[in-house]
Design an enzyme around this catalytic site. Structure first.
Site, PDB file in Angstrom:
ATOM      1  N   CYS A  67      78.082 -50.324  14.980  1.00 55.71           N
ATOM      2  CA  CYS A  67      78.717 -49.468  13.653  1.00 55.71           C
ATOM      3  C   CYS A  67      78.447 -47.943  13.710  1.00 55.71           C
ATOM      4  CB  CYS A  67      77.888 -50.086  12.458  1.00 55.71           C
ATOM      5  SG  CYS A  67      78.122 -51.859  12.037  1.00 55.71           S
ATOM      6  N   HIS A 123      76.746 -45.067   6.503  1.00 53.85           N
ATOM      7  CA  HIS A 123      76.041 -45.818   7.683  1.00 53.85           C
ATOM      8  C   HIS A 123      75.579 -44.808   8.531  1.00 53.85           C
ATOM      9  CE1 HIS A 123      75.109 -49.619  10.395  1.00 53.85           C
ATOM     10  NE2 HIS A 123      73.972 -49.081   9.893  1.00 53.85           N
TER      11      HIS A 123
END
Length: 505
Positions: A67, A123
Site C-alpha cells: 500500500c 496511509h
C-alpha cells in the site's frame, strides 16, 4: 510620420481537463472482468470493463507490491527507494510519514488552479499535522488516515511493531473541514465515498478544473459487503472469495455512480479518468492474481503487475475502442503524465528534475514510444536472508531487491511469502503450485518467454545477472534510508483517549 505598431500579448486561458484518479485497494490482476474472463475468475465488473474497453488498457503496468509505497510513489512521482518506503507500510502508530521534502502532485495541481479533493484512504503517515493530506496539497479530505478499518463502524486497531500494550485503536474517519467524526457510522464505506463524491462534484465551481483522488478502501480486508452484492456469487463455496468478489462488485458500482454524477453535472465529457490498483491481490484474503505467480507483498508478478486503464475523450481519436498499451508503465509515471495532460507548469523546475517517473502522455495517445526501459520494484536493506553480506558485482544479494527491464527480471534475497501460483477458489479444475525458490538468493526470469516465472535461468545467463546486479548497486547508491521501522509511539494512545484517531505530536 512614424507609425508605432504596438502588439499586445493577450493571455489565453488554457482549458484544463477534470482528472479523476480511482485507486482500488488490493485488487488482484484476475479480479477485474476483462482479465478474469480469460483466467477462470467469477469476478464481475461490467462498468469498469466498459470504461476500459473504450479507453486504454495498460498491459504492462506495475505498482509497488504493498500500500504505502505505491501511494507515495503516485503522489511524489518517485520510486519507493527515493522516498524511504522500501520497507513495509507506514503503520498507524509510526512517527514517520511521507517525507516532507517532496512536492506532491496535488500541490502542483493546486498551484495550477485545480480544486484538489481526496476521498478515502491516506496511509502515508499522520503523527503530526504536517503529514496530513490537506496540509500537502489537497483542498479537502474525507476519509481515513491509517491502512485499514472496519467498513461500517470505521474503527481501526492500532497496528503495532513493538507490541506496546498501551496502544489502542479508535474511530478513524476525518472530514478536513470539521475534524474527526463518527457521522458515517453504520454506512458501508463505498456508499459513503460515493455520496461524498456527489457532494464534491455538485458543489464544484464548473469554471475551474477538478482533481478528484478517489482512494477507495475496497476490496481490502476486513472482508464483507452489503447483502445485495453477494447474489451473483452465492454458488462459490470459499467464504473469503465470495466476500471479496462481493466487495469488488461494490467497487464497480461506486465508480459507476461517480461517473453518473459527473455526467449529471455536465463534466464527464471533459474528464480524464484513471483507474489503478495499489498492488496485487492478497491471496490470503480472497484476492487473486492467476495466472501470475505470487501475492501482494511479494516481488513476483502477482505482487507488482497491476490493473490499470485510462478513459476519456482527451486521449484522442486513436484510442477509441478497445486499445492496449504494451509498453512498460510504472505508478510513478502518473505524476509527470498528469502534469503534461493538464498542461500545468511545475512550481519549480527542480521538482521536475527529482522525478523518477516518465511522462507517458503521448505514449498513451499513440504518438510516441515509451522511454521507460527499467523498473526497480524494491531495494530493502532491512529485509535480509542473512546478516552476513554476500556482495556480487557491488550488490549484497542477501538484501531483498527486484529489478526488471523489458525482457529480464532479477530478484535477490527473500522475494516474500506466498510465492506460488494460486488459482481462484471457484476454479475447481485448477490446482495451486507451491513456491519452488528453495534457498536461492538470486533468481532470474525471462518475462517475455516466461511471464509466469516458472523457469529460473540465472545459471544460463550470467552476463545478464551481472548487468542487473550492477544496476541494483547503482540504484542502491541513490536510495534514501528506509523510514519504516519498529517505531510505535505509545504517546499516540494519549491523544486518542476520546476514541478518535488523529495526529498526536
Amino acid at each position: 510620420i512614424l507609425l508605432l505598431l504596438i502588439v499586445a500579448t493577450v493571455g489565453v486561458e488554457v482549458k484544463r481537463p477534470h482528472v479523476v484518479f480511482v485507486l482500488a485497494d488490493d485488487l488482484g490482476y484476475n479480479d477485474i472482468g476483462y482479465n478474469g474472463r480469460s483466467h477462470h475468475s467469477a469476478t464481475r465488473t461490467p462498468f469498469l470493463d466498459s470504461l476500459a474497453r473504450n479507453g486504454m488498457i495498460l498491459k504492462n503496468y506495475y505498482t509497488h507490491s504493498v500500500c504505502s509505497p505505491t501511494r507515495g510513489s503516485l503522489l511524489t512521482g518517485r520510486n519507493r527507494i527515493h522516498i524511504g518506503l522500501q520497507h513495509d507500510c507506514i503503520h498507524g502508530t509510526q512517527i514517520e510519514g511521507l517525507p516532507l521534502d517532496n512536492v506532491l502532485l496535488p500541490e502542483q495541481l493546486t498551484h495550477c488552479g485545480y480544486n484538489t479533493q481526496m476521498i478515502g484512504k491516506w496511509h502515508l503517515g499522520f503523527s503530526s499535522e504536517s503529514y496530513l493530506p490537506w496540509k500537502r496539497g489537497f483542498r479537502g479530505f474525507y476519509g481515513f488516515l491509517t491502512g485499514s478499518e472496519n467498513y461500517w463502524s470505521k474503527h481501526t486497531n492500532a497496528v503495532k511493531h513493538s507490541k506496546v500494550k498501551e496502544l489502542k485503536g479508535g474511530i478513524d474517519f476525518t472530514d478536513s473541514d470539521h475534524g474527526p467524526t463518527n457521522a458515517t457510522w453504520g454506512k458501508f464505506s463505498s456508499l459513503v465515498y460515493a455520496e461524498r463524491a456527489k457532494h464534491v462534484i455538485s458543489n464544484h465551481d464548473k469554471s475551474k478544473p477538478l482533481f478528484l483522488f478517489l482512494s477507495l478502501q475496497t476490496p481490502h480486508s476486513p472482508l464483507g459487503a452489503p447483502a445485495k452484492y453477494y447474489k451473483p456469487f452465492r454458488k462459490i463455496k470459499d467464504k473469503k472469495r465470495k466476500q471479496y468478489l462481493s466487495m469488488v462488485a461494490a467497487l464497480d458500482e461506486t465508480v459507476r455512480n461517480v461517473t453518473s454524477y459527473l455526467q449529471d453535472a455536465g463534466m464527464w465529457s471533459d474528464t480524464l479518468l484513471i483507474f489503478s490498483t495499489d498492488n496485487g491481490g492478497n491471496v490470503n484474503e480472497g484476492g487473486n492474481n492467476w495466472p501470475y505467480r505470487g501475492s501482494k507483498n511479494t516481488m513476483y508478478e502477482g505482487g507488482n503487475k497491476a490493473v490499470g486503464f485510462v478513459h476519456g475523450p482527451l486521449l484522442g481519436v486513436g484510442s477509441r475502442g478497445h486499445h492496449n498499451m504494451e509498453q512498460l508503465f510504472h505508478v510513478s509515471d502518473w505524476y509527470p503524465t498528469i502534469m503534461e495532460a493538464t498542461k500545468c507548469q511545475y512550481i519549480a523546475e527542480e521538482h521536475k528534475r527529482k522525478l523518477d517517473g516518465y511522462n507517458q502522455w503521448d505514449v498513451l495517445r499513440g504518438r510516441a514510444v515509451s522511454q521507460r526501459y527499467e523498473i526497480v520494484h524494491t531495494l530493502d536493506p532491512i529485509n535480509r536472508t542473512s546478516e552476513v553480506a554476500d556482495v556480487q558485482y557491488g550488490f549484497d544479494v542477501n538484501v531483498q531487491a527486484a529489478i526488471m527491464n523489458e525482457r529480464w527480471k532479477l530478484l535477490t534475497g527473500n522475494p516474500g511469502c506466498m510465492g506460488g501460483w494460486y488459482p481462484p477458489a471457484e476454479a475447481k479444475e485448477l490446482v495451486a503450485a507451491i513456491d519452488i525458490r528453495g534457498n536461492k538468493t538470486i533468481q532470474l526470469y525471462d518475462i517475455v518467454s516466461d511471464p509466469l516465472e516458472q523457469y529460473e535461468v540465472s545459471s544460463l545467463y550470467p552476463a545478464v545477472v551481472k548487468e542487473l546486479l550492477e544496476r541494483l548497486a547503482y540504484h542502491n547508491s541513490t536510495a534514501r534510508p528506509p523510514i519504516s521501522r519498529a517505531s510505535d509511539d505509545k504517546n499516540a494512545c494519549l491523544r486518542w483517549a476520546d476514541g478518535y484517531i488523529r495526529p498526536w505530536r
